[in-house]
Structure formats: C-alpha cells, structure tokens
Design an enzyme around this catalytic site. Structure first.
Site, PDB file in Angstrom:
ATOM      1  CG  HIS A  90      -0.222   0.604   2.458  1.00  0.00           C
ATOM      2  ND1 HIS A  90      -0.432   1.660   2.824  1.00  0.00           N
ATOM      3  CD2 HIS A  90       0.123  -0.409   3.552  1.00  0.00           C
ATOM      4  CE1 HIS A  90       0.378   1.878   4.032  1.00  0.00           C
ATOM      5  NE2 HIS A  90       0.695   0.616   4.339  1.00  0.00           N
ATOM      6  CB  CYS A  91       1.464   4.126  -1.566  1.00  0.00           C
ATOM      7  SG  CYS A  91      -0.201   4.060  -3.100  1.00  0.00           S
ATOM      8  CB  ALA A  92      -0.860   8.101   0.332  1.00  0.00           C
TER       9      ALA A  92
END
Length: 141
Positions: free
Chosen positions: A76-78
């Site tokens: 995941h990222c933001a």
C-alpha cells in the site's frame, strides 16, 4: 513475459486486513509493505515494513528472501492508486521470474484498497492496528 498486470493483482479491503491482523492464526502468514515516501509520517499499520518506493529496486532481493514463507504480501501507499500497485507488480513479477510460476503461486500478492488514507479513517486511532498515528496530519484528507 509475465502475465501479471496491475489489473490482475487482487485488492484487499481494510476490514479484511484488520481481521487478518487481529487473528492469532493468520497474522504470521502475512506481510504488509508500506511504500509511502515522506508521507509515511503520521502513522502506519502495525507490523508493516516501510520500503519507500525510491528504495524498492535495491530492497527487492531482500524482500523476496525474507518474505518467501509468507502466504500473503499486501502493498500500500497513501491511496494505493500508483505507488502501491506498481510496487506490488514489481515484487510479483520479480518473484515469478526468480522462482518460476509454480513456486510463485504459493504466495498471494495484494494491494490494500484505498491505501493508508482509507485505513486511518477507520483504524487510525486503534492502537492494536495502527502505530505512531498523528490525527492532525490526516485532517486534510
């Protein structure tokens, strides 16, 4: 050439991940890779491994080695719209290239739907699931 694409990578929602993390039998079978860069400040999913996208290529061999026995790896990222999916794709393709298609299939690679932004909306204040959370930082999202 690999048949794995960003579109073919399965997504996992925040509630499914939360259930896995709180399950005593399932939590050791998974790894969460947080590929946010400077936006990592303000909190992270408990037990996640921080691998900024800028260092992913260098750390891929290490990740492949240390995560080889995990059943699930969730990236995941933001928002999990660009960095998260593209990092998951790079990891999955490299794993397939090195291990071959049969061994590759022993591990599922996911992208966390909605990324940390959606995660923190529901689980940011839950200290069993989120560490180093700073609510003020996430007010603008």
């Amino acid at each position: 050439m690999s048949s794995i694409s960003i579109a073919s990578l399965p997504r996992m929602n925040r509630d499914a991940l939360s259930a896995l993390l709180t399950s005593t039998t399932e939590s050791d079978k998974l790894a969460i890779i947080d590929v946010r860069d400077s936006d990592h400040i303000g909190g992270h999913i408990k037990s996640s491994i921080w691998v900024p996208t800028s260092s992913l290529d260098v750390r891929l061999p290490e990740l492949l080695r240390t995560l080889k026995d995990k059943e699930m790896v969730i990236f995941h990222c933001a928002l999990s719209q660009q960095r998260g999916p593209s990092s998951a794709l790079r990891y999955a393709r490299e794993r397939e290239r090195i291990l071959g298609p049969e061994e590759y299939q022993k591990q599922e690679v996911f992208v966390l739907e909605g990324g940390f932004v959606q995660w923190q909306e529901k689980y940011g204040k839950d200290e069993k699931l989120t560490e180093a959370y700073v609510e003020d930082i996430w007010q603008e999202y």
